[in-house]
Scaffold this active site. Sequence first.
Site, PDB file in Angstrom:
ATOM      1  N   TRP A 327      15.041 -10.568   7.120  1.00 39.56           N
ATOM      2  CA  TRP A 327      14.241 -10.260   8.312  1.00 39.56           C
ATOM      3  C   TRP A 327      13.416  -8.988   8.095  1.00 39.56           C
ATOM      4  O   TRP A 327      13.711  -7.929   8.623  1.00 39.56           O
ATOM      5  CB  TRP A 327      15.147 -10.144   9.543  1.00 39.56           C
ATOM      6  CG  TRP A 327      15.755 -11.467   9.970  1.00 39.56           C
ATOM      7  CD1 TRP A 327      15.714 -12.647   9.293  1.00 39.56           C
ATOM      8  CD2 TRP A 327      16.478 -11.724  11.171  1.00 39.56           C
ATOM      9  NE1 TRP A 327      16.366 -13.624   9.998  1.00 39.56           N
ATOM     10  CE2 TRP A 327      16.851 -13.090  11.154  1.00 39.56           C
ATOM     11  CE3 TRP A 327      16.861 -10.945  12.263  1.00 39.56           C
ATOM     12  CZ2 TRP A 327      17.588 -13.681  12.187  1.00 39.56           C
ATOM     13  CZ3 TRP A 327      17.591 -11.529  13.288  1.00 39.56           C
ATOM     14  CH2 TRP A 327      17.939 -12.881  13.253  1.00 39.56           C
ATOM     15  N   ASP A 429      10.807 -16.620  16.716  1.00 45.21           N
ATOM     16  CA  ASP A 429      12.201 -16.947  17.010  1.00 45.21           C
ATOM     17  C   ASP A 429      12.870 -15.864  17.871  1.00 45.21           C
ATOM     18  O   ASP A 429      12.348 -14.771  18.032  1.00 45.21           O
ATOM     19  CB  ASP A 429      12.949 -17.116  15.685  1.00 45.21           C
ATOM     20  CG  ASP A 429      14.191 -17.989  15.820  1.00 45.21           C
ATOM     21  OD1 ASP A 429      14.417 -18.559  16.903  1.00 45.21           O
ATOM     22  OD2 ASP A 429      14.939 -18.105  14.822  1.00 45.21           O
ATOM     23  N   GLU A 432      16.785 -13.829  22.778  1.00 43.06           N
ATOM     24  CA  GLU A 432      17.938 -13.971  23.691  1.00 43.06           C
ATOM     25  C   GLU A 432      18.976 -12.872  23.549  1.00 43.06           C
ATOM     26  O   GLU A 432      19.873 -12.767  24.381  1.00 43.06           O
ATOM     27  CB  GLU A 432      18.669 -15.300  23.425  1.00 43.06           C
ATOM     28  CG  GLU A 432      17.800 -16.532  23.426  1.00 43.06           C
ATOM     29  CD  GLU A 432      17.227 -16.826  22.051  1.00 43.06           C
ATOM     30  OE1 GLU A 432      17.457 -16.029  21.117  1.00 43.06           O
ATOM     31  OE2 GLU A 432      16.525 -17.842  21.910  1.00 43.06           O
ATOM     32  N   ASP A 496      18.452 -25.181  18.665  1.00 39.06           N
ATOM     33  CA  ASP A 496      19.364 -25.601  17.601  1.00 39.06           C
ATOM     34  C   ASP A 496      20.320 -26.703  18.034  1.00 39.06           C
ATOM     35  O   ASP A 496      21.496 -26.447  18.290  1.00 39.06           O
ATOM     36  CB  ASP A 496      20.192 -24.395  17.145  1.00 39.06           C
ATOM     37  CG  ASP A 496      19.318 -23.254  16.648  1.00 39.06           C
ATOM     38  OD1 ASP A 496      18.114 -23.467  16.429  1.00 39.06           O
ATOM     39  OD2 ASP A 496      19.857 -22.148  16.467  1.00 39.06           O
TER      40      ASP A 496
END
Length: 724
Positions: A327, A429, A432, A496
């Site tokens: 990342w 992405d 959350e 997912d």
Amino acid sequence: MDHIHLLCIIIFATHAPLASSSNSFHFDQSDTHLSVNANDILVIDHKPTSPFVFIGSGSVTTRSQYGNYRIDDFDESRVPLQKFSVGKQEIGEGGVVKTRVTFSVTGCDEKGDVAVDFVSSPDSMYAEFVAVPHGFNRLWIRLHAEEGEKVYGGGEQFTFFDMRGRTFPLWVQEQGVGRNKSSLITLLSNNRDNGGGDYYTTYWAQPTFLSSRKYYAHFTTTSYSEFNFRFDDFHEVYILSGSPGKIHFFTGPSYVDLVGQFTAFQGRQPPIPEWVYNGVVLGLQGGTERMLHYLKMAQDNDIKVSAVWIQDWSGRIRTSFGRRIFWNWQWDPNHYPGLDKVIADLKTKGIQVLVYTNLNLNQEGNLFKEAEQLGYLILNKDGNSYRLDYGEFICGIVDITNPKAAQWYKDRIIKKNMIELGISGWMADFGEYLPTDAYFSNGKSGMDLHNEWPTLWAQINREGVEEAGMLGEILYWMRAGFSGSQRYGVMTWAGDQFVDFSLSDGIASVIPAALSLGISGFGLFHFDIGGFTSLFNYTRTEELMFRYGEMAAFTTMMRTHEGNRPDDNLQFYSNERTLSQLACHTQIFHALNRYRHAVVEENSVRGIPVQRPLFLHYESDPRSYSVQYQYMFGPDLLVAPVYEAGVETWDVYLPPDDWVFMWDETITSMGDETVTVEAPIGMIPVFYRRESQWADLFRDVRDVRNKLYSDVDNGYCSRDKPCP
Ligand SMILES: *[C@@H]1O[C@H](CO)[C@@H](O)[C@H](O)[C@H]1NC(C)=O
Ligand SMILES: *[C@@H]1O[C@H](CO)[C@@H](O)[C@H](O)[C@H]1NC(C)=O
């Protein structure tokens, strides 16, 4: 806080219709009873035994692990506000009409008064909580409900499209693995990392509902809230905040009109880039050579390809969940040598290259260090960068509530590292995992920002693309969302799914997800072909892959994913059957493009989602309101995907209309019945409206498919040889 002047005398009922306004609240009252109509719909039915509002105090603790939250809320008090007084109607500029209603414990001049302004104007209608007494930090609001009423929305709901009869916590989080407390996979996931989830866990929660009594209620709060639809004569909405904001109401003559009004208010998505129509987005990874190898294999096998999506463009690491991406959002030339030239070359051949990003930065990367030095990361209570474990690797999170940090992300990552490299889109992405105990530049608390975070994340993407002048050419797709994401997002995906046929987390669950999201104002949707999460020795079957693929052809966009364990799972390139099936699905997808264009246009211009619940077009058919595993793809195609293993026929509910079976025009129905059709793999049950202006196109699509499948001589799924 506003000081409230109470009029303790009972005020005359304000029934006068307002010619200047197309919206109005009507109040009807007795000593103890107050009912409020939003236009002609009874929305509040306040009485001493069931008041409109309760206030309370209490405390909350949250715990989280990998985006799975446990919220322990302890109520110390819950006080019913049984008395009310309706103030004088005030008429302002532009047809704005305001009436203040005060709710209290015992009547007048109490400290516990809650003041609510009911405001209507030609284009909106809302109840605003303008004053909640000090010391109270939670509210319960009751709206009128009736027997047989159904409610939809709540963001993206994967298990129950009609939410009546249950409680739905509205908190953005991981959707969970299994998502059904009585399933084995959920149990195994809970044992693994508390990640099993439940029927309501979702990446996109949103305090909005559409009632089958033909109105929308939308709550502007960003705090933790709950929809409780378990009661016969009221809906109760719990808001964990002392400032609950507004409730917007929308009423209208039809559901199509209502969803149009709601999306006009929330914002609509622009049309998708033209290249998306070219075919499937192939999810590939593993370096330049591997990517080009499988792209060629796909093209050699007649798969129509729009783009390759390389999520590991920034390099990769390995964890026990599977291979993970490094990342650190920049091209890793060791992993993808020559990528810049390959991107340019593929573009001349009509193939786009797509990548991946999120708001987290691995602490081992140079971008983490750069952002930390600039003071652009969110902080912990000690004033240091907040470091979050994402599953065996640690990240900082860019604080996009800081305008400078937001600009840095747009300039440095979106424009320079991605757009200047020549890429045409990315998976945006996450969103959350925002910790509730972190500190932010704008001074808001983590509890208040948590739900709003995905909206801010969408906004960064949208602005970055717009600043580069590339809106309409670049596609970013997100799974997390909240109120406001409608305005900033350009595409969503279902997240997912587990690689199985379970209702709660398998292929079926993406259908109610698309429908609830459409009702919540976001009309462009797609999913990972084959599902994503492979754990506990469960892997994709061919059947699952193919059922996903045939459904994807009847959605906005097709994309494959190698899943979290690519080596253990079936891929489109695994064998001849997987290649030929995807070729067929992409050609059917492609053949539908003129219709798809028109339907996507309707979403942009009128806010009507691409995938629609049946009742949107068949309002007077009671059975259409309970269908959650079929959808209308635009106004003229009814799609009933097969979501069970080992079946060769499928029951399809048809509302009253003149229907023709897509693959065989001798099969017809006037609807208002359930018909059983042949449904071998490769023949997804679809009906079209005989009256459709697109009927010729649908017959062409039929011919394309029937020819393709008679050409597939691998013994799989031809009409003469149905699947084993
Ligand atoms: C949950 O799992 C149980 C047991 O497998 C099953 O009977 C039930 O239908 C499932 N419910 C949903 C909503 O998926
Ligand atoms: C998965 O398979 C391996 C090897 O066969 C086995 O050791 C393991 O217990 C299995 N895991 C589960 C959850 O069944």
